[in-house]
Design a protein around this motif. Structure first.
Motif, PDB file in Angstrom:
ATOM      1  N   PRO A   2      -6.568   2.699   0.655  1.00  0.00           N
ATOM      2  CA  PRO A   2      -6.292   3.004   2.019  1.00  0.00           C
ATOM      3  C   PRO A   2      -5.827   1.666   2.614  1.00  0.00           C
ATOM      4  O   PRO A   2      -6.438   0.577   2.183  1.00  0.00           O
ATOM      5  CB  PRO A   2      -7.445   3.526   2.653  1.00  0.00           C
ATOM      6  CG  PRO A   2      -8.499   3.264   1.937  1.00  0.00           C
ATOM      7  CD  PRO A   2      -8.023   3.342   0.486  1.00  0.00           C
ATOM      8  N   ALA A   3      -4.852   1.347   3.294  1.00  0.00           N
ATOM      9  CA  ALA A   3      -4.445   0.263   3.742  1.00  0.00           C
ATOM     10  C   ALA A   3      -3.752   0.357   5.376  1.00  0.00           C
ATOM     11  O   ALA A   3      -2.950   1.286   5.490  1.00  0.00           O
ATOM     12  CB  ALA A   3      -3.050  -0.467   3.146  1.00  0.00           C
ATOM     13  N   TRP A   4      -4.395  -0.155   6.360  1.00  0.00           N
ATOM     14  CA  TRP A   4      -4.120  -0.192   7.632  1.00  0.00           C
ATOM     15  C   TRP A   4      -2.682  -0.791   7.905  1.00  0.00           C
ATOM     16  O   TRP A   4      -2.757  -1.891   7.638  1.00  0.00           O
ATOM     17  CB  TRP A   4      -5.077  -0.505   8.593  1.00  0.00           C
ATOM     18  CG  TRP A   4      -5.317   0.631   9.791  1.00  0.00           C
ATOM     19  CD1 TRP A   4      -4.703   0.915  10.617  1.00  0.00           C
ATOM     20  CD2 TRP A   4      -6.666   1.301  10.227  1.00  0.00           C
ATOM     21  NE1 TRP A   4      -5.172   1.733  11.615  1.00  0.00           N
ATOM     22  CE2 TRP A   4      -6.371   1.899  11.540  1.00  0.00           C
ATOM     23  CE3 TRP A   4      -7.915   1.091   9.634  1.00  0.00           C
ATOM     24  CZ2 TRP A   4      -7.310   2.573  11.847  1.00  0.00           C
ATOM     25  CZ3 TRP A   4      -8.876   1.846  10.260  1.00  0.00           C
ATOM     26  CH2 TRP A   4      -8.815   2.750  11.343  1.00  0.00           C
ATOM     27  N   GLY A  26      -1.272  -0.768  13.555  1.00  0.00           N
ATOM     28  CA  GLY A  26      -2.226  -0.102  13.915  1.00  0.00           C
ATOM     29  C   GLY A  26      -2.178   1.330  13.817  1.00  0.00           C
ATOM     30  O   GLY A  26      -3.060   2.255  14.307  1.00  0.00           O
ATOM     31  N   THR A  27      -0.925   1.865  13.468  1.00  0.00           N
ATOM     32  CA  THR A  27      -0.458   3.297  13.948  1.00  0.00           C
ATOM     33  C   THR A  27      -0.530   3.952  12.764  1.00  0.00           C
ATOM     34  O   THR A  27      -0.514   5.209  12.859  1.00  0.00           O
ATOM     35  CB  THR A  27       0.932   3.436  14.575  1.00  0.00           C
ATOM     36  OG1 THR A  27       1.936   2.806  13.650  1.00  0.00           O
ATOM     37  CG2 THR A  27       0.970   2.501  16.013  1.00  0.00           C
ATOM     38  N   LYS A  28      -0.433   3.325  11.439  1.00  0.00           N
ATOM     39  CA  LYS A  28      -0.242   4.301  10.099  1.00  0.00           C
ATOM     40  C   LYS A  28      -1.404   3.798   9.347  1.00  0.00           C
ATOM     41  O   LYS A  28      -1.879   2.592   9.289  1.00  0.00           O
ATOM     42  CB  LYS A  28       0.801   4.310   9.670  1.00  0.00           C
ATOM     43  CG  LYS A  28       2.026   4.890  10.637  1.00  0.00           C
ATOM     44  CD  LYS A  28       3.509   4.633   9.889  1.00  0.00           C
ATOM     45  CE  LYS A  28       4.486   5.324  10.822  1.00  0.00           C
ATOM     46  NZ  LYS A  28       4.673   4.625  11.944  1.00  0.00           N
ATOM     47  N   ILE A  29      -1.532   4.530   8.219  1.00  0.00           N
ATOM     48  CA  ILE A  29      -2.592   4.252   6.971  1.00  0.00           C
ATOM     49  C   ILE A  29      -1.549   4.595   5.862  1.00  0.00           C
ATOM     50  O   ILE A  29      -1.228   5.889   5.737  1.00  0.00           O
ATOM     51  CB  ILE A  29      -3.851   4.953   7.087  1.00  0.00           C
ATOM     52  CG1 ILE A  29      -4.655   4.325   8.199  1.00  0.00           C
ATOM     53  CG2 ILE A  29      -4.697   4.601   5.892  1.00  0.00           C
ATOM     54  CD1 ILE A  29      -6.142   5.214   8.731  1.00  0.00           C
ATOM     55  N   ALA A  30      -1.345   3.704   5.118  1.00  0.00           N
ATOM     56  CA  ALA A  30      -0.983   4.050   3.637  1.00  0.00           C
ATOM     57  C   ALA A  30      -1.913   4.456   2.468  1.00  0.00           C
ATOM     58  O   ALA A  30      -3.104   3.508   2.798  1.00  0.00           O
ATOM     59  CB  ALA A  30      -0.171   2.757   3.116  1.00  0.00           C
ATOM     60  N   PHE A  31      -1.700   5.063   1.801  1.00  0.00           N
ATOM     61  CA  PHE A  31      -2.823   5.448   0.631  1.00  0.00           C
ATOM     62  C   PHE A  31      -2.169   5.820  -0.481  1.00  0.00           C
ATOM     63  O   PHE A  31      -1.026   6.265  -0.493  1.00  0.00           O
ATOM     64  CB  PHE A  31      -3.738   6.429   1.147  1.00  0.00           C
ATOM     65  CG  PHE A  31      -3.102   7.831   1.601  1.00  0.00           C
ATOM     66  CD1 PHE A  31      -3.199   8.953   0.901  1.00  0.00           C
ATOM     67  CD2 PHE A  31      -2.616   8.064   2.900  1.00  0.00           C
ATOM     68  CE1 PHE A  31      -2.827  10.104   1.128  1.00  0.00           C
ATOM     69  CE2 PHE A  31      -2.219   8.981   3.276  1.00  0.00           C
ATOM     70  CZ  PHE A  31      -2.190  10.107   2.441  1.00  0.00           C
ATOM     71  N   VAL A  32      -2.827   6.095  -1.627  1.00  0.00           N
ATOM     72  CA  VAL A  32      -2.534   6.930  -2.824  1.00  0.00           C
ATOM     73  C   VAL A  32      -2.876   8.219  -2.812  1.00  0.00           C
ATOM     74  O   VAL A  32      -3.907   8.521  -2.670  1.00  0.00           O
ATOM     75  CB  VAL A  32      -2.919   6.240  -4.094  1.00  0.00           C
ATOM     76  CG1 VAL A  32      -2.289   6.921  -5.187  1.00  0.00           C
ATOM     77  CG2 VAL A  32      -2.420   4.717  -4.428  1.00  0.00           C
ATOM     78  N   LEU A  33      -1.883   9.170  -2.659  1.00  0.00           N
ATOM     79  CA  LEU A  33      -2.082  10.528  -2.797  1.00  0.00           C
ATOM     80  C   LEU A  33      -1.915  11.023  -4.413  1.00  0.00           C
ATOM     81  O   LEU A  33      -1.092  10.933  -4.949  1.00  0.00           O
ATOM     82  CB  LEU A  33      -1.048  11.454  -2.113  1.00  0.00           C
ATOM     83  CG  LEU A  33      -1.099  12.910  -2.076  1.00  0.00           C
ATOM     84  CD1 LEU A  33      -2.496  13.171  -1.304  1.00  0.00           C
ATOM     85  CD2 LEU A  33      -0.015  13.497  -1.337  1.00  0.00           C
TER      86      LEU A  33
END
Length: 318
Positions: free
Chosen positions: A94-96, A100-107
């Motif tokens: 996870p990476a904010w 501050g509005t979104k979080i990137a991640f590996v699905l």
């Protein structure tokens, strides 16, 4: 008589200089190996990969729940934990976003690893990378409009395969290749967007922290030693890089260095596998994951270490 005294004193002076140089070198080695901080454990379950919010008040992290990796935010002190993801998939890295509005991640689904984003409240999940790619390790551009990531280097483990570092635009999903040639992972832009730090695996037994220009040009080796160095993370002022290494000969610990590779210092003397450091927005704290083999498996927890004595000064000319 005076000439003879000078002649006889010269060897003694030479020995004195050598002794002083030796003592200075030993002092420098000892200082580099002396930990800057005593780490504090802030979770007490199977938790890992913390990433601070841009205001420094929260961390988003992974926790194992019913054998799935789910994402949770919590206060920076470990309180007020809330579950974000609840589906039958795994969620990693996870990476904010800086705004501050979104979080990137590996699905991670049965078929592939994809880079995805969602709102900071867990809503509106969107996959960014194409279905024919396996992708990992997302991070953000300073304006929160692009996500930098890498192609998966573990398609046929334990053998590593070539991996590129790319960037994708959120608005158009247009992909740009930044770093290619070899095994390149954990890419991240510096906060000023002038450089990219990343890990490059060299051969079967070595991994180094590299830095390149912001467009991927002019890559150069910062760590340049025979041990495994990786997981680089920029300080908020772009002057310092935290990374993990096994250079002390047991497990992995967190280190910091200036952005030109100078002044390497041990952050915390931990046992086990300390990796994936992340900076607090004020640059005074590093959060990281530490895993220790325990009972019949591996116990991973989130630790924090304060940096009060490391000179976070600008590297001239960088």
């Amino acid at each position: 008589m005076i000439s003879r005294l000078k002649s006889s004193a010269s060897p003694l002076a030479f020995v004195s200089v050598l002794l002083a140089m030796s003592l200075a070198w030993q002092h420098a080695v000892a200082a580099a190996d002396r930990a800057l901080s005593i780490p504090v454990q802030i979770t007490h379950a199977e938790n890992f990969d913390p990433f601070p919010s841009p205001d420094g008040k929260k961390l988003v992290f992974i926790s194992m729940l019913s054998s799935r990796e789910q994402l949770f935010p919590m206060n920076a002190d470990g309180s007020n934990i809330v579950q974000l993801t609840r589906d039958d998939a795994d969620h990693e890295d996870p990476a904010w976003s800086p705004d501050g509005t979104k979080i990137a991640f590996v699905l991670i689904t049965k078929d592939r690893h994809s880079i995805a984003i969602m709102g900071a409240d867990g809503r509106n999940v969107e996959v960014l990378t194409p279905p024919d790619q396996n992708t990992i390790h997302p991070n953000w551009s300073a304006d929160s409009k692009r996500v930098i990531y890498c192609t998966n280097d573990d398609l046929v483990p334990p053998k590593k395969n070539s991996a590129d570092i790319n960037a994708v635009e959120l608005a158009t999903k247009k992909i740009m290749r930044l770093i290619t040639g070899g095994i390149n992972t954990y890419g991240s832009w510096s906060p000023d967007m002038k450089h990219i730090a990343f890990r490059k695996i060299i051969g079967d037994e070595n991994s180094e922290v590299f830095v390149a220009n912001g467009d991927g040009s002019n890559p150069r080796n910062l760590t340049n030693n025979p041990f495994f160095d990786g997981w680089p993370a920029w300080s908020p002022d772009a002057r310092t890089i935290a990374f993990a290494s096994n250079r002390r000969g047991h497990g992995y610990q967190i280190f910091v260095m200036h952005a030109d590779g100078a002044n390497v210092r041990l952050v915390a003397n931990t046992e086990g596998r300390g990796t994936a450091p992340r900076w607090s927005p004020d640059g005074k704290t590093i959060y990281f994951t530490n895993c220790i083999a325990k009972d019949y498996g591996t116990d991973c927890e989130i630790l924090m270490a304060r940096l009060d004595s490391y000179p976070l000064s600008l590297v001239p000319g960088f």
